[in-house]
Design a protein around this motif. Structure first.
Motif: not given
Length: 375
Positions: A110-111, A314-320, A327-329
């Motif tokens: 999301r970010r 929640v664990t790997f904080k993907d949304d943050l 191409h980083g994301a």
């Protein structure tokens, strides 16, 4: 050794004489950093500096580790298609057993959007082996496109060298069309597709079939789930009398799914603390499913939400994650999949969160996750 072998095959477009930090060193560092609960490039770089002795047991790191800014720049340069191929071949070599159930679904980081440049957030479609709890492959959805544009390429990658042969591939209603079903069948796999209101004729006909079918044409199984203040009873009914789907009827926009063999109805009744919810869902499959197998397949599809997407958030904080240039994301999403598979494969009784913390404190434990021995 397997991980490093695949990293060494990724093309580095930098001039060799200008390279202070070879690409395998960078990739091994970011994977280790992602395993040990470092969720941005600065933290990964700082952890690498503090654990150079450990890193040098694997690769030279003659010039130490790059700073966070350089890690960002280098990860932006890697071709994400090559990196995804590297991930898929690594998974296949490390866990060679074929998956029986494969769930395909999309997730948005999301970010990762950039409003100033009009760049949308990264949306990645992943394939998840639900029984083994492993990510098998992923494909980024092009901007201003839907998941249907990425799924055929993902299925093709998974199916290379009979990688999907004999598997049951489940996808939500967005893929309930002839193109997606044919792509799965061409790889020697069976499909299990949700039938929702985006296919109103098929849904109405399926509903009518279960309402009027003779009892001998139906098979039913019921199971009960209890936990977290919720009691859910699911009744799964299958019907294999589907000859009418392959009839000679023709009309504009008609849905034709190849080799359709089983229709599935799932009635769920859920009791929560303050309310009751009832829902009926329908599925269509090319496999001759028993009610018990259909129930397991439908239930396992949601593992991609609970055991992968929720864990990544929640664990790997993907949304943050705020990686959003180049191409980083895309590449860091693949790195998190590398880390997820490695951490998940540990056989101790610790939670994934605790495993990541323990690996940050204890390089011997990190070596176990990486399946290596420290000299």
């Amino acid at each position: 050794a397997v991980l490093l072998k695949h990293f060494s095959e990724i093309e580095d477009d930098r001039e060799a004489w200008r390279v202070d930090h070879p690409l395998p060193e960078v990739l091994f560092l970011v994977v280790c950093g992602s395993i040990v609960d470092c969720d941005d490039f600065d933290l990964i770089s700082d952890w690498g500096e503090a654990h150079l002795d450990f890193l040098r047991t694997v690769l030279p790191y003659r010039n130490g580790v790059p700073c966070g800014r350089w890690l960002n720049i280098l990860m932006n340069r890697i071709d994400p298609a090559l990196f995804s191929d590297c991930f898929t071949t690594w998974v296949r070599e490390t866990w060679p057993e074929r998956a029986d159930f494969v769930a395909i679904d999309g997730k948005t980081s999301r970010r990762s959007h950039d409003r100033a440049k009009g760049k949308a957030a990264l949306h990645l479609v992943s394939a998840f082996a639900t029984t083994r709890r492993l990510v098998l492959a992923q494909e980024a959805v092009p901007e201003k496109a839907s998941e249907t544009s990425a799924i055929p390429g993902l299925v093709e990658r998974l199916g290379a060298k009979d990688g999907l042969k004999g598997a049951l591939v489940s996808i939500d209603a967005i893929a309930c069309n002839g193109t997606m079903a044919s792509a799965i069948r061409e790889q020697g796999a069976d499909y299990l597709l949700a039938v929702k209101n985006n296919q109103p004729s098929l849904r109405a006909e399926t509903q009518a079939l279960f309402e009027t079918a003779a009892a001998e044409d139906l098979e039913t199984v019921t199971d009960v789930d209890k936990g977290h203040g919720r009691l859910e009873e699911r009744t799964v009914t299958v019907c294999r009398a589907v000859d009418w789907l392959a009839g000679d009827r023709r009309f504009p926009g008609e849905l034709r799914l190849p080799d359709a063999a089983t229709l599935v109805k799932v009635d769920s009744h859920t009791e929560l603390k303050n309310k009751t919810r009832t829902e009926t869902r329908y599925y269509i499959s090319s496999a001759m499913l028993s009610a018990q197998t259909a129930a397991a397949a439908v239930r396992s599809h949601w593992a991609i939400e609970n055991s992968l997407h929720w864990v990544l958030d929640v664990t790997f904080k993907d949304d943050l994650s705020r990686v959003r240039t180049g191409h980083g994301a895309k590449n860091m999403a693949v790195v998190r999949h590398f880390a997820f598979n490695l951490v998940r494969a540990m056989s101790d009784k610790r939670t994934l969160k605790t495993r990541r913390k323990r690996a940050a404190w204890d390089t011997n434990y990190l070596a176990q996750i990486l399946n290596m021995k420290i000299p």
